[in-house]
Every structure is written in C-alpha cells, then in structure tokens.
Design a protein around this motif. Sequence first.
Motif, PDB file in Angstrom:
ATOM      1  N   ARG A   1     -83.325  44.815  23.475  1.00  0.00           N
ATOM      2  CA  ARG A   1     -82.246  44.019  23.605  1.00  0.00           C
ATOM      3  C   ARG A   1     -82.057  42.812  22.996  1.00  0.00           C
ATOM      4  O   ARG A   1     -80.941  42.793  22.349  1.00  0.00           O
ATOM      5  CB  ARG A   1     -81.831  44.177  25.075  1.00  0.00           C
ATOM      6  N   ARG A   2     -82.975  42.176  23.065  1.00  0.00           N
ATOM      7  CA  ARG A   2     -82.915  40.628  22.444  1.00  0.00           C
ATOM      8  C   ARG A   2     -82.901  40.833  20.838  1.00  0.00           C
ATOM      9  O   ARG A   2     -82.561  39.599  20.326  1.00  0.00           O
ATOM     10  CB  ARG A   2     -84.101  39.771  22.940  1.00  0.00           C
ATOM     11  N   ILE A   3     -83.506  41.746  20.162  1.00  0.00           N
ATOM     12  CA  ILE A   3     -83.609  41.684  18.623  1.00  0.00           C
ATOM     13  C   ILE A   3     -82.284  41.925  18.172  1.00  0.00           C
ATOM     14  O   ILE A   3     -81.864  43.207  18.000  1.00  0.00           O
ATOM     15  CB  ILE A   3     -84.614  42.852  18.170  1.00  0.00           C
ATOM     16  N   ALA A   4     -81.827  41.222  17.535  1.00  0.00           N
ATOM     17  CA  ALA A   4     -80.466  41.361  17.035  1.00  0.00           C
ATOM     18  C   ALA A   4     -80.497  41.726  15.242  1.00  0.00           C
ATOM     19  O   ALA A   4     -80.174  40.853  14.515  1.00  0.00           O
ATOM     20  CB  ALA A   4     -79.672  39.861  17.030  1.00  0.00           C
ATOM     21  N   SER A   5     -80.849  42.799  15.165  1.00  0.00           N
ATOM     22  CA  SER A   5     -80.985  43.295  14.001  1.00  0.00           C
ATOM     23  C   SER A   5     -80.507  44.865  14.177  1.00  0.00           C
ATOM     24  O   SER A   5     -81.227  45.544  14.979  1.00  0.00           O
ATOM     25  CB  SER A   5     -82.393  43.300  13.316  1.00  0.00           C
ATOM     26  N   ASP A   6     -79.691  45.352  13.006  1.00  0.00           N
ATOM     27  CA  ASP A   6     -79.736  46.811  13.115  1.00  0.00           C
ATOM     28  C   ASP A   6     -81.005  47.646  12.407  1.00  0.00           C
ATOM     29  O   ASP A   6     -80.711  49.018  12.209  1.00  0.00           O
ATOM     30  CB  ASP A   6     -78.396  47.071  12.242  1.00  0.00           C
ATOM     31  N   ARG A   7     -81.938  47.031  12.160  1.00  0.00           N
ATOM     32  CA  ARG A   7     -83.101  47.320  11.804  1.00  0.00           C
ATOM     33  C   ARG A   7     -83.956  47.950  12.815  1.00  0.00           C
ATOM     34  O   ARG A   7     -85.251  48.427  12.548  1.00  0.00           O
ATOM     35  CB  ARG A   7     -83.956  46.588  10.730  1.00  0.00           C
ATOM     36  N   VAL A   8     -83.724  47.604  13.924  1.00  0.00           N
ATOM     37  CA  VAL A   8     -84.578  47.811  15.238  1.00  0.00           C
ATOM     38  C   VAL A   8     -83.497  48.628  16.281  1.00  0.00           C
ATOM     39  O   VAL A   8     -82.617  48.197  16.341  1.00  0.00           O
ATOM     40  CB  VAL A   8     -85.096  46.586  15.958  1.00  0.00           C
ATOM     41  N   VAL A   9     -84.051  49.714  16.718  1.00  0.00           N
ATOM     42  CA  VAL A   9     -83.108  50.293  17.720  1.00  0.00           C
ATOM     43  C   VAL A   9     -82.820  49.524  18.770  1.00  0.00           C
ATOM     44  O   VAL A   9     -83.677  48.626  19.453  1.00  0.00           O
ATOM     45  CB  VAL A   9     -84.149  51.704  18.417  1.00  0.00           C
TER      46      VAL A   9
ATOM     47  N   ALA B   1     -87.579  45.450   7.961  1.00  0.00           N
ATOM     48  CA  ALA B   1     -87.187  45.684   9.313  1.00  0.00           C
ATOM     49  C   ALA B   1     -88.506  44.833  10.175  1.00  0.00           C
ATOM     50  O   ALA B   1     -88.215  44.075  11.239  1.00  0.00           O
ATOM     51  CB  ALA B   1     -87.524  47.211   9.795  1.00  0.00           C
ATOM     52  N   VAL B   2     -89.690  44.877   9.636  1.00  0.00           N
ATOM     53  CA  VAL B   2     -90.759  44.065  10.234  1.00  0.00           C
ATOM     54  C   VAL B   2     -90.246  42.751  10.176  1.00  0.00           C
ATOM     55  O   VAL B   2     -90.687  41.868  10.967  1.00  0.00           O
ATOM     56  CB  VAL B   2     -92.026  44.487   9.701  1.00  0.00           C
ATOM     57  N   ALA B   3     -89.865  42.360   8.812  1.00  0.00           N
ATOM     58  CA  ALA B   3     -89.574  40.986   8.893  1.00  0.00           C
ATOM     59  C   ALA B   3     -88.452  40.511   9.968  1.00  0.00           C
ATOM     60  O   ALA B   3     -88.689  39.257  10.441  1.00  0.00           O
ATOM     61  CB  ALA B   3     -89.140  40.542   7.321  1.00  0.00           C
ATOM     62  N   ALA B   4     -87.448  41.249  10.319  1.00  0.00           N
ATOM     63  CA  ALA B   4     -86.483  40.806  11.131  1.00  0.00           C
ATOM     64  C   ALA B   4     -87.116  40.946  12.575  1.00  0.00           C
ATOM     65  O   ALA B   4     -86.921  39.848  13.301  1.00  0.00           O
ATOM     66  CB  ALA B   4     -85.537  42.166  11.357  1.00  0.00           C
TER      67      ALA B   4
ATOM     68  N   ALA C   1     -94.165  39.635   5.725  1.00  0.00           N
ATOM     69  CA  ALA C   1     -93.430  40.959   5.454  1.00  0.00           C
ATOM     70  C   ALA C   1     -92.324  41.091   4.276  1.00  0.00           C
ATOM     71  O   ALA C   1     -92.350  41.892   3.431  1.00  0.00           O
ATOM     72  CB  ALA C   1     -93.084  41.513   6.758  1.00  0.00           C
ATOM     73  N   ASP C   2     -91.537  39.863   4.383  1.00  0.00           N
ATOM     74  CA  ASP C   2     -90.329  39.908   3.226  1.00  0.00           C
ATOM     75  C   ASP C   2     -90.814  39.630   1.847  1.00  0.00           C
ATOM     76  O   ASP C   2     -90.430  40.102   1.006  1.00  0.00           O
ATOM     77  CB  ASP C   2     -89.316  39.057   3.915  1.00  0.00           C
ATOM     78  N   THR C   3     -92.299  39.190   1.686  1.00  0.00           N
ATOM     79  CA  THR C   3     -92.713  38.990   0.281  1.00  0.00           C
ATOM     80  C   THR C   3     -93.154  40.369  -0.082  1.00  0.00           C
ATOM     81  O   THR C   3     -92.976  40.708  -1.277  1.00  0.00           O
ATOM     82  CB  THR C   3     -93.712  37.919   0.336  1.00  0.00           C
TER      83      THR C   3
END
Length: 339
Positions: free
Chosen positions: A60-68, A117-120, A264-266
């Motif tokens: 719930r806390r992860i504010a990214s559309d790359r995570v369910v 997604a992992v970087a998020a 991860a973003d690199t």
Amino acid sequence: MDVIGRYRLQSKIGAGAFATVWRGYDDDLDVDVAVKVLADNWASRSDVRERFLAEARLMRRIASDRVVRVFDLGELPDGRPYFVMDYVGGGTIAGLLAEGPVDPADALWWGADLARAVAALHAEGVVHRDITPANLLLRPANGQESGGGTHRIVLADLGLAKRAAEASGLTQAVGTPSYMAPEQGRGDGGFDERADVYAVGAVTYALLTGRAPFVAATINDVLGRDPDSNPPSLRPLLHDAIGPVDEILARACAYRVGDRWNRADTLADRLEAEAYRLEQEAPLLASRRTTVGNVDEIGTTIAAAAGESRRRRGRGWLLVALPVVFAAAAAGGWFLLGR
C-alpha cells in the motif's frame, strides 16, 4: 466460498504455501480485483499472520504503478485476513517463458522495465528479495510508454520484501535459488539492493534464453558457484549483434557484490540502450528472416525460437548479423535464423 467482503470471486489465480489468490469483481467500483487470502492452516500462527498483513501495508505504501497496489484489507468470518489488490490480467513472465525465450529486443526492453520497477521499490527503501518470473505480472501498456509493445512489467508478491535497513540484519536465507544472489543465500544478513539487481539480470537472461544463467535447485548450488564464473555467453543466440549484452548481464549477475551494478536504474539505462540498438538493426535484416527448427547451445541446450502464438509484443524478431548470413550462404545454404 463465492464472496469475500463485497467482492465476488470468479476464479483461482494461484495458490502457495501461505496464501491463495483469487480473481474477483468489485460491483461497487465496477472493476476486476485480485484477493489474497491467508491459508487456513496458518491462521493460528501469529507470526505468519503478521507477515501477511505487513506485506499488504508495504504494498500500500509503494506509490508506483510498477508495483501491484493494495486498496482494501479485511477479515473472513473464520478470522483469516485478506487483502484486495489491483487485478493485472496479462499473465506472468513465468507463463511467457513456459513457451520459450522472448525475441532479444523484447527481452531487453522487459529487463529494463523490470529494473525500473525495482528502482521504484528501492527508492522507497525496500528490497524485494524474491524477484522471479512467477512474481512478475504483465499489464497492458497505455501506448505512451518507451519501448513500444503492448505490455509492461508489474512487481507482485512482496511477502519476503523488507526495508533495506532491516535486510542487513536478516539471518535466514529465503528466495528462489536460480534467481537468488549468492550473498542472499548465505543467510548472514550481508546483502542490500544489489541482491535485487542480481535477480533483474537473471530474469533478463532467462527472457533471452529460456533459462536462468545459473540453474540452482538448492541454496548449496547457489553458494557452490565459482566466484569467477560468468553466465554462458549469448553469442550462440545473438551472433554478431550481441554487442555489450554479455558484459552487461555478467556484471548484473556477478558473484561478488562489489562487481555488480550499484543501482537498478543504471542497469535499466544500459538495457534500454541495447534494446533500442537491436531494434534499429533488425529492419536491415528483415529480408533474410526465415523459420528456425533447431536449438542453440548456451551452457545447456535451450530453445532458440518460440512460436508466434506466445508473442505479446508488437516488434519483429531480431535477426543475426549479415556477415553470419553471407558466410552461411557461401558455405552452401542459408542458416536458419531465430524468430
């Protein structure tokens, strides 16, 4: 069990040791949902129950559309907790790989997508710890995202995820061996976000070849790997079009943490650059495309081609470099090229 809370259950999506996930429908919001329910044989274990609820709170806390995303939490009449998530209906990477490897450009785009997604997740101070093809969902793209195609990767199953500050103190080895970083397998708490970077590299390699770079059945297999070993070369698959892909994935899957990409973003940047390069080269070879009936040797025998039936993205298959084709023709006939 036909109804949970206000959600009508339609079909079982999957079941694991600790929980079952159902596809449901929210009549109030007129949307499909996924409902995860703690298994009844664990209902009396307070530690398991708390871990289940901690997963819901973390998602719930992860504010990214790359995570369910979780948007509801409740309890069944028998006391078992459940939580409700967005339904992502494009299948999983595991389902895709069951039909064989993905075309190389697609594989690199998806690898980059996973790395983003992992970087998020890392930006929120969270380490996933169990990135595998089965935990990677595919959702329809909105048509405005980089890389084209029709689907994007969404991270799911944060049951083993921990905040990075907590991960260094963990003393139990958990995860899926073939996608587990060696330092995570030791179970001494000596790992950080780079353990997830390793898993991204391993999944990307599997997308390219149909198998993990280092197949491991047990934790001992992970720990017993030669520290100086690299994933088997992709040259039998990509030929002269390989560029630096071998080097990029070898660094991602390095045994020693200090030899790995730090972020991860690199890694995402590098994979995107290679995906774009391969896509730009592919049209130059389009007239040489044919069908493949053999398999390539990459460490062990892997499928070098997959059927069109499992294609979920719109790009054409990458073809090998022209010099290879011309050499084959000169030798007495065209080699079959992967599609």
